[in-house]
Write an enzyme that holds these catalytic residues in place. Sequence first.
Site, mmCIF file in Angstrom:
data_model
loop_
_atom_site.group_PDB
_atom_site.id
_atom_site.type_symbol
_atom_site.label_atom_id
_atom_site.label_comp_id
_atom_site.label_asym_id
_atom_site.label_seq_id
_atom_site.Cartn_x
_atom_site.Cartn_y
_atom_site.Cartn_z
ATOM 1 C CG HIS A 89 -2.040 0.885 1.266
ATOM 2 N ND1 HIS A 89 -1.950 2.213 0.904
ATOM 3 C CD2 HIS A 89 -3.334 0.685 1.630
ATOM 4 C CE1 HIS A 89 -3.136 2.783 1.056
ATOM 5 N NE2 HIS A 89 -3.986 1.879 1.491
ATOM 6 C CD GLU A 122 -3.168 1.217 -2.194
ATOM 7 O OE1 GLU A 122 -3.606 0.130 -1.757
ATOM 8 O OE2 GLU A 122 -3.800 2.290 -2.118
#
Length: 296
Positions: free
Chosen positions: A161, A264
Site C-alpha cells: 500500500h 499500490e
Amino acid sequence: MVSTPDLPDRVRLVPGDLDRLVVDAPSATAEIYLQGAHVTAWAPQSQAPVLFTSTASAFQEGRAIRGGIPLCFPWFGPGESRDRSPAHGFARVRPWELVEAVEEGDAVTVVLRLTDDERTRAAWPHAFEAIYRVTVGQSLTLALEVRNTGPVPARYDEALHTYLAVSDVASIRVRGLEGVRFTDEAAGTEGTESEPVTFDGALVDRLYPGTDADVVVEDPGHGRWIRTRTERSHSRIVWNPGAEKAEAMADLETREWRHMVCTEVGNVWPDAVELAPGETHTLTAEIAVGTLDGEA
C-alpha cells in the site's frame, strides 16, 4: 528490545515504543519498523524522500502507521466481502521477526518473517509462513513470499500500500493505466482509463484488476518520476483521500493529503492468490526514481 541477529554496520536497531531499523546503505537510506515489516522511509542518495509518512501517524503497538508501505495481508481493505476487520488484515499491525540483514554491493537487504499463531488463526484459519525481503539501494525492491504450511488450500489478498511523496497532488499525473478497466470504489461505478490519472481534491479510490502494468508518477514540482514495476502482481490501486475525507482522518495532518499519492500493487479480490498445501507465491515490486528529462 527484541533479540536480533548480528547486524552489519550499515543497519542499526533503534528501540522504542515500536522498534525500528535504520539502514544507511552506500546508495540509499531507509527506515523499517518491525511492527508490520513497515518501510516508512526510503531515499536514494541523490533524491529527496520518496515515501510519504504522516507527521500525525500513531507509532503505537497494535495501531497501523499512516504512510510508507503498509503490507496488506491476508485481506485488502474490508475484504472482498466488505466485512473483514481490521482493515487490510493483521500483518501490518503484528510484530515481524528480524531474520537477517546483509550487505550486497551498494545495497542492503533486510529479511523479516511472520508466521501464524492462535490470534491470526482466529481471524484467518490458515497456517502460513511469510518472508519479506526489503532491498535498500538506488531502487527499492520488495519481495513478499507466502508459503501455505497448512493441510488445506488457502486464498488470500496481498498488497503493498505504497504512499509516495509528491510536491502537490494537483500537479502530478499517474501514467501507465491508460486502457485498463477499473472499479471506482468511491462512486461505486466502473470504467476504463482513457488518459493518465489526475487529482482535483476529491477522493480517488480506484481498483484496476487483471493488470501487471508499470505505473509511473510524474511530478513536475519535484522534477522527477517514480516508477513501480512488479512480478506476479495483477492488481493496481490508486488512492488519495482528497480534502473532505482527509479532514476526518486523525492520523493525517491538515493538507498533508496534497503531498502524497498511493500507487499500490498486489493481488486483491478477483486477483486473490490461491495456494495449495505446501505451495509458495512470491510478489516482487521495484520502485525506481529518475528525472523528468530521463526515460521512465
